[in-house]
Design a protein around this motif. Structure first.
Motif, PDB file in Angstrom:
ATOM      1  N   UNK A   1       0.831  -1.213   0.000  1.00  0.00           N
ATOM      2  CA  UNK A   1       0.000   0.000   0.000  1.00  0.00           C
ATOM      3  C   UNK A   1       0.864   1.262   0.000  1.00  0.00           C
ATOM      4  N   UNK A   2       2.174   1.075   0.137  1.00  0.00           N
ATOM      5  CA  UNK A   2       3.050   2.219   0.350  1.00  0.00           C
ATOM      6  C   UNK A   2       4.002   2.413  -0.819  1.00  0.00           C
ATOM      7  N   UNK A   3       4.157   3.669  -1.225  1.00  0.00           N
ATOM      8  CA  UNK A   3       5.197   4.003  -2.186  1.00  0.00           C
ATOM      9  C   UNK A   3       6.433   4.368  -1.373  1.00  0.00           C
ATOM     10  N   UNK A   4       7.531   3.660  -1.633  1.00  0.00           N
ATOM     11  CA  UNK A   4       8.705   3.848  -0.788  1.00  0.00           C
ATOM     12  C   UNK A   4       9.816   4.587  -1.525  1.00  0.00           C
ATOM     13  N   UNK A   5      10.430   5.523  -0.816  1.00  0.00           N
ATOM     14  CA  UNK A   5      11.554   6.258  -1.398  1.00  0.00           C
ATOM     15  C   UNK A   5      12.587   6.521  -0.331  1.00  0.00           C
ATOM     16  N   UNK A   6      13.608   7.288  -0.670  1.00  0.00           N
ATOM     17  CA  UNK A   6      14.586   7.624   0.359  1.00  0.00           C
ATOM     18  C   UNK A   6      15.030   9.073   0.273  1.00  0.00           C
ATOM     19  N   UNK A   7      15.425   9.613   1.407  1.00  0.00           N
ATOM     20  CA  UNK A   7      15.934  10.975   1.501  1.00  0.00           C
ATOM     21  C   UNK A   7      17.358  10.853   2.056  1.00  0.00           C
ATOM     22  N   UNK A   8      18.338  10.936   1.167  1.00  0.00           N
ATOM     23  CA  UNK A   8      19.704  10.589   1.576  1.00  0.00           C
ATOM     24  C   UNK A   8      20.374  11.655   2.437  1.00  0.00           C
ATOM     25  N   UNK A   9      19.821  11.874   3.597  1.00  0.00           N
ATOM     26  CA  UNK A   9      20.371  12.875   4.508  1.00  0.00           C
ATOM     27  C   UNK A   9      21.387  12.182   5.414  1.00  0.00           C
ATOM     28  N   UNK A  10      22.649  12.221   5.007  1.00  0.00           N
ATOM     29  CA  UNK A  10      23.663  11.504   5.789  1.00  0.00           C
ATOM     30  C   UNK A  10      24.352  12.411   6.804  1.00  0.00           C
TER      31      UNK A  10
ATOM     32  N   UNK B   1      24.940  19.966   8.764  1.00  0.00           N
ATOM     33  CA  UNK B   1      25.792  20.948   9.425  1.00  0.00           C
ATOM     34  C   UNK B   1      25.028  21.564  10.605  1.00  0.00           C
ATOM     35  N   UNK B   2      25.501  21.299  11.807  1.00  0.00           N
ATOM     36  CA  UNK B   2      24.844  21.823  12.994  1.00  0.00           C
ATOM     37  C   UNK B   2      25.348  23.239  13.260  1.00  0.00           C
ATOM     38  N   UNK B   3      26.587  23.450  12.890  1.00  0.00           N
ATOM     39  CA  UNK B   3      27.170  24.769  12.998  1.00  0.00           C
ATOM     40  C   UNK B   3      28.262  24.840  11.948  1.00  0.00           C
ATOM     41  N   UNK B   4      28.960  25.997  11.886  1.00  0.00           N
ATOM     42  CA  UNK B   4      29.891  26.155  10.772  1.00  0.00           C
ATOM     43  C   UNK B   4      31.052  25.159  10.792  1.00  0.00           C
ATOM     44  N   UNK B   5      31.337  24.557  11.937  1.00  0.00           N
ATOM     45  CA  UNK B   5      32.441  23.596  11.977  1.00  0.00           C
ATOM     46  C   UNK B   5      32.026  22.204  12.459  1.00  0.00           C
ATOM     47  N   UNK B   6      30.724  21.960  12.526  1.00  0.00           N
ATOM     48  CA  UNK B   6      30.271  20.658  13.032  1.00  0.00           C
ATOM     49  C   UNK B   6      29.270  20.005  12.084  1.00  0.00           C
ATOM     50  N   UNK B   7      29.541  18.755  11.765  1.00  0.00           N
ATOM     51  CA  UNK B   7      28.582  17.962  11.000  1.00  0.00           C
ATOM     52  C   UNK B   7      28.053  16.867  11.913  1.00  0.00           C
ATOM     53  N   UNK B   8      26.755  16.716  11.948  1.00  0.00           N
ATOM     54  CA  UNK B   8      26.208  15.627  12.736  1.00  0.00           C
ATOM     55  C   UNK B   8      25.577  14.606  11.800  1.00  0.00           C
ATOM     56  N   UNK B   9      25.849  13.321  12.059  1.00  0.00           N
ATOM     57  CA  UNK B   9      25.248  12.273  11.228  1.00  0.00           C
ATOM     58  C   UNK B   9      23.901  11.847  11.791  1.00  0.00           C
ATOM     59  N   UNK B  10      23.519  12.421  12.931  1.00  0.00           N
ATOM     60  CA  UNK B  10      22.220  12.154  13.538  1.00  0.00           C
ATOM     61  C   UNK B  10      21.953  10.666  13.733  1.00  0.00           C
TER      62      UNK B  10
END
Lengths: 595, 638
Positions: free
Chosen positions: A133-142, A145-154
């Motif tokens: 019943x579901x159409x499945x996709x992905x949002x490649x949010x890997x 940027x939490x701040x100018x010098x920090x990346x978070x992979x969540x």
């Protein structure tokens, strides 16, 4: 001030990464025409607010909902789920759909996985008989940027998943995130890793380069020179200590979530009595915060006082003498910073009230005593008393982890006794918590002799007479304790792992160093021992990406910023992390959930 | 399309492709009566060209812009497809409709009756050709092919550049340049004279020669024309050299495919319209792999298509060659192309029934995301599990797991994952979420009894959270306790889990006691609180006997007991009872709990009673200072 930080002033410009994610999200919304109900994984709400304004989502016809047990109440016939790839969420979605079907509601369902589809999740949907019943996709949010010098992979619980469950999914995501970064900023030639998980990530990164090479020519100077990967497991001590920087302390008491704190309105404005929560953004776009966030909190109070005094002085002068127009202009400019001043004075006042309690200084004393590792019994008794007083379990566990890790575990008798006291005081369901902690090796039965004293001495972790006002060393962030993780990184940046081999062997997990090039032969990158890092060219500093596998605290971030700001330093540091954590949030991932 | 309600059959019909129409949909022209109906895809009908007809034949040009039609009275009309005007008109000698009416390129029309082919162009007189045998006309973008039983001809209006050079007596610059080369070859000074004559228009002359070379089918003529171009180009600075090189390149390709062994007589314009990659596709379909490979290499195109097609064809026809030999032959060619999908070739090998060869081939696939599914497809589950584990991509591991799960009996699955920690842990993680019973089977099969015990214990909580599943309210604790006791026994099986066993035992006991308390107090506030909380609740309710009973049942230490009781008494602000309690005996943890409980409850006068009794002088000083300080604060605030 917006919660979305300005990214252009950092050592590297993360804007393209954010823009890309923004574009991808909008195109998902655009492809589903008309009005739709956007059901967000609560874990994603925060991170998404760092990418896109809610108003923009609404412009694209999205009606926002949070994913929970309750079925979706909406007139929309199109429902779009945006969720992290987590098994337990599938059951919620399945129950929503079944509830709609039983009510005779006919809806179109879309499910977007962040960051990618997963066989296991889809299998579960099949088992629940809703997959078709579901159409499945992905949002490649890997990475975000939490701040100018920090990346978070969540990846909130990556540490627990790896240590307790043996699930390495998050490690693959980290490698993928770094590899994606390489597509944007060039292949990172030097990789250093310490810890089981980090070494795995480094391996996967090399594998990904073999499978899907980042093409760059030799003449291209890569923007990021080195990536240093370090497991949280290697240093479980630092996060368990109370952070004493301004931002760290804010996080300990008020919990900074995706660059903002939510606090009682009365803290910010004494006239507000309706008990409404207020969201205060905290990132480097706020100039005053940029200046103070990494300082020891004691110093922040002084800085704020100075600023207030000088402003008051200006104000008095303004009333007494005749001012020129340009002086007036300067004054007005200063006035513009008034809201920032007020905001931080209010926050600092709130923190001061909390830190002046005897319980706070008692806690710091105890942490200090455990770190010095000289009076085990006092520490053990203190923890026992906390349990008897039924203080919050998470505070108990933080100290217990600290005690267990510095002592290579607890003696069997103590171990069983304290576990029993915990079960008696907080309930038997915490057998799961204890089991998780034991599996992860954080609170365990003593095995062998502890290396802590050797490590502490060799890396000079305890620094006497730390000057918090004019710090000369990273130990200022904990008023005398230099974070173990940061010491390791300092060495890794300066001279690589080699001179440190003996100490590294005493810490959990293996370590590797490798050099890579875009034209690696089929046998993979050579593992030649590197000399110290290359000198920076043409006066521009090269970049080091430090990745914390399992989370990083604000105090550690501050320490790294402090290192970057030193004159003799040849590198700027940017940080990647599975999540920004503190002792509580990290410990909580191990808690609860019986089984 | 809709029903047009026509009473008679249309006389003729033509279709305009969607890419040439304004609407972007297909349109059909129908010659009906004396007019034409334009029918659109969505059913719209327009009447156009009223009074033109009746039309006996219609045909749309290659680019969809023009329409040629043959009227009932023998007129050939050419007009735009929107019927806005008549561009060209020619009266034929007969009113009998031609058997075939076909465009020849973009600007002339061929009409064919019986044995006569008439070519009508925009300028000059029509040309007539007589054919003894019947022919078929096939329109091309730049001419028409004429097929008879024995021959294929290509009829084309002579291109302008060719005409400018080879027209008898031509004095066009290109003709003079061509002539100049002839003189130059014969070392005649006339060459220079010719060149000087056309100095100003030399670039156009060179361009024309290049263009004419392109239209030429005879290689020696192509060569001469290109040499003329290159000769002329030496004298003009601004001409782009690349165009000559480009043309040479194109002609080499064209000559190669025109050769009789290959037999694709393309004109240059057709080739450009077709695009090189389509040409290569046709070549590989005709099994001309070597030429296709060379051409794609020569033109700098990706050779993967060719090699892949070759490999698959080779597999199809090589059933007699043993696997290792064929593998070697294939690998030898596949390695020519970086990034080629070995998995795709392996997949084809499997389809042709050579599973072993497929397994050998897939071994060479570098992309695990392609390799693993194929390994599963050819039944190499064990290898698939190993490969997916190596890749570190847990999604691939799950793919393999579910595959095995579905295909094999449980014990086989258990055996396969038992020795592979990552696969095992992932399986456990999934099963924990959805397949409890199956997970229990797994743990039992591997002798991990304590893990089964944990599962049972967990189920006991789920039962509490979801009472509907277990039946109605109060009878609930029975089955719950049974589950916990089962867990207790399983823990007891191994000596490493004595602690857990004891804890489960205590838990079961606690639930029983709490249940009794709820019955006796008629208050449902005990179940699932901790032992300490139960004690506090009892004291708060004034039920000291019950509190004492819980204390003894669970051997609660005196230390903990004091803290609990002191805080409970402070909660109900029973200061007399607190004082009495402090005097019962010397408290095992000193008077600290009493002080703290009073301060917490903001009862300073009560606190003072106990402060003096504090043993530790430092503690005493600290507390006193804090009290003073907070009093101070208090005064300030009011």
């Amino acid at each position: 001030m917006s919660q979305i930080p300005n990214l252009q002033n950092g050592p590297i410009d993360f804007t393209p990464i954010r823009d890309q994610s923004h574009k991808e999200l909008i195109s998902i919304l655009k492809n589903i025409r008309g009005k739709k109900c956007l059901v967000l994984d609560p874990k994603l709400g925060g991170p998404l607010s760092l990418i896109v304004l809610t108003s923009v989502l609404k412009e694209h016809g999205a009606e926002l909902h949070h994913l929970n047990e309750d079925p979706i109440e909406s007139t929309c016939t199109k429902v779009v789920y945006l969720v992290q790839t987590q098994l337990h969420l599938m059951k919620l979605i399945a129950s929503h759909i079944r509830s709609d079907t039983s009510k005779g509601l006919q809806r179109e369902y879309f499910l977007y996985f962040v960051p990618r589809r997963a066989v296991a999740c889809e299998k579960l949907l099949e088992e629940e008989k809703v997959h078709n019943l579901i159409t499945i996709g992905e949002f490649p949010l890997y990475a975000i940027p939490v701040d100018e010098d920090i990346l978070s992979f969540e990846l909130d619980s990556s540490c627990k998943e790896f240590l307790t469950d043996g699930d390495t999914t998050s490690l693959w995501h980290i490698a993928k995130a770094i590899h994606k970064l390489e597509f944007a900023y060039g292949l990172i030639p030097n990789v250093r890793a310490k810890g089981k998980a980090s070494v795995r990530v480094a391996d996967m990164l090399n594998r990904m380069q073999d499978e899907e090479p980042v093409n760059s020519t030799d003449t291209d100077v890569p923007e990021i020179n080195t990536v240093i990967l370090i497991d949280r497991e290697v240093d479980m001590i630092t996060p368990m200590c109370c952070q004493l920087t301004y931002e760290g302390l804010l996080d300990e008491f008020l919990h900074i979530n995706n660059g903002a704190v939510e606090i009682d309105g009365s803290i910010m404005d004494a006239n507000e009595k309706d008990g409404k929560k207020k969201k205060v953004p905290l990132n480097s776009t706020d100039k005053l915060f940029r200046e103070t966030r990494d300082l020891n909190f004691e110093v922040v109070v002084q800085v704020l006082r100075q600023k207030a005094t000088s402003m008051k002085q200006d104000y008095t002068e303004m009333q007494s003498t005749n001012q020129t127009v340009s002086e007036l202009k300067d004054f007005v400019k200063k006035l513009n910073s008034l809201p920032e001043m007020t905001r931080h004075i209010n926050l600092a006042q709130h923190l001061s009230a909390l830190t002046s309690k005897p319980s706070f200084s008692g806690r710091l004393d105890m942490e200090q005593t455990i770190l010095e590792a000289e009076s085990y019994d006092i520490c053990f008794d203190h923890i026992e008393e906390m349990i008897h007083k039924q203080e919050p379990l998470v505070s108990v566990l933080r100290l217990l982890i600290l005690l267990s890790v510095t002592n290579a575990g607890l003696p069997k008798r103590n171990f069983d006794y304290i576990r029993r006291e915990i079960l008696h005081s907080y309930g038997f369901e915490h057998i799961a918590t204890l089991n998780n902690l034991e599996k992860a090796g954080l609170v365990k039965k003593q095995e062998g002799k502890s290396n802590w004293l050797t490590i502490k001495r060799a890396l000079q972790l305890i620094v006497e007479d730390t000057d918090t006002t004019n710090p000369k060393d990273v130990s200022y962030v904990f008023s005398g304790y230099a974070p173990l993780s940061i010491r390791l990184i300092q060495h890794a940046i300066r001279s690589g792992w080699r001179p440190l081999e003996e100490i590294l062997k005493l810490l959990p997990g293996t370590h590797t160093e490798s050099k890579r090039s875009a034209f690696a032969n089929a046998n993979g990158p050579s593992s030649d021992i590197l000399p110290g890092m290359d000198k920076p060219q043409d006066g521009r500093r090269s970049l080091v990406l430090v990745v914390f596998v399992g989370g990083v605290t604000f105090a550690e971030i501050s320490a790294l910023r402090f290192l970057s700001s030193q004159e003799g330093m040849a590198y700027d540091i940017i940080i990647g992390t599975t999540k920004i954590i503190n002792g509580n949030t990290l410990t909580e991932t191990f808690m609860g959930n019986m089984g | 399309m809709g029903d047009l309600g026509l009473e008679e059959f249309p006389l003729c019909m033509a279709v305009i492709e969607p890419k040439y129409t304004m609407s972007g949909n297909v349109e059909v022209l129908l010659g009906v009566g004396d007019h034409v109906l334009l029918v659109e895809e969505d059913g719209g009908v327009q009447v156009v060209g009223e009074g033109l007809g009746p039309l006996q034949k219609m045909v749309v040009s290659c680019n969809g812009k023009l329409l040629a039609s043959f009227t009932h009275d023998g007129q050939l009309l050419v007009m735009p497809t929107d019927f806005s005007s008549i561009i060209f008109e020619y009266a034929c000698e007969t009113a009998i409709a031609p058997e075939q009416l076909v465009w020849c390129g973009m600007d002339s029309v061929l009409l064919y009756w019986d044995d006569m082919l008439l070519m009508v162009g925009p300028y000059g007189d029509p040309v007539r050709y007589i054919y003894d045998e019947p022919i078929i006309l096939i329109p091309e973008c730049d001419g028409a092919r004429i097929l008879s039983n024995s021959t294929m001809e290509f009829l084309q209006r002579v291109p302008a550049s060719t005409e400018s050079i080879f027209k008898i007596g031509s004095t066009e610059p290109a003709a003079l340049l061509y002539d100049a080369l002839d003189h130059f070859d014969r070392r005649s000074a006339k060459a220079d004279e010719n060149l000087r004559l056309i100095r100003s228009s030399l670039p156009e002359a060179v361009e024309a020669c290049v263009d004419a070379a392109g239209h030429e089918f005879d290689p020696s003529l192509q060569q001469t024309l290109l040499r003329a171009a290159s000769y002329g180009q030496a004298f003009c600075s601004q001409f782009q050299r690349e165009s000559i090189q480009e043309m040479s390149k194109t002609l080499r390709v064209l000559n190669a495919v025109r050769s009789p062994e290959i037999g694709i007589p393309l004109s240059i314009q057709q080739y450009k319209l077709l695009t090189p990659s389509v040409l290569i596709g046709r070549l590989v379909n005709a099994h001309q792999h070597l030429l296709a490979l060379r051409i794609s290499g020569y033109l700098g195109l990706n050779q993967e298509v060719v090699i892949m097609h070759w490999a698959c064809s080779k597999l199809t026809v090589s059933s007699a060659i043993p696997d290792p030999t064929l593998l070697e032959i294939l690998l030898d060619k596949l390695k020519l192309c970086r990034g080629i999908s070995y998995a795709a070739v392996a997949g084809h090998a499997d389809q042709t029934g050579r599973r072993k060869l497929a397994a050998m081939l897939v071994e060479h696939e570098p992309l695990s995301s392609k390799q693993v599914p194929l390994l599963l497809g050819i039944g190499e589950e064990d290898t698939a599990l190993t490969k997916s584990t190596e890749s570190g991509d847990t999604d691939l591991i799950y793919l393999v797991l579910f595959h095995i799960w579905q295909k094999r009996p449980p014990l086989e699955l258990f055996g396969m994952i038992q020795a592979r920690p990552l696969a095992r842990d992932l399986f456990i993680r999934y099963a924990r979420c959805y397949k409890h019973e199956f997970l229990k089977d797994f743990f039992l099969s591997t002798g991990q009894l304590h893990d089964v015990a944990y599962l049972l214990w967990k189920e006991s909580w789920e039962m509490a959270k979801n009472p509907m599943a277990a039946g109605r309210g109060y009878s609930l604790h029975g089955p719950r306790i049974k589950l916990i006791e089962k867990a207790q026994n399983l823990f007891a099986e191994t000596k490493e889990h004595v602690f857990e066993s004891k804890a489960a035992e205590e838990h079961a006991k606690l639930l029983r006691i709490q249940h009794e308390l709820e019955v006796s107090t008629k208050q449902p506030i005990f179940v699932d609180s901790s032992i300490s909380d139960t004690i506090r609740t009892c004291i708060v309710l004034g039920n000291h006997r019950a509190a004492m009973k819980v204390k003894t049942e669970f051997k609660v230490s005196e230390k903990r007991w004091y803290w609990l009781k002191v805080f409970a008494l402070a909660t109900i602000r029973d200061w007399d009872a607190l004082e009495k309690f402090s005097k019962e005996k010397r408290p095992p943890v000193g008077y600290k709990p009493f002080v703290e409980a009073c301060i917490d409850a903001d009862e300073k006068t009560e606190a003072v009673k106990y402060i003096t009794k504090l043993a530790d002088p430092r503690e005493k000083a600290e507390v006193s200072l804090y009290l003073k300080h907070s009093k101070h604060l208090h005064v300030n605030a009011t």
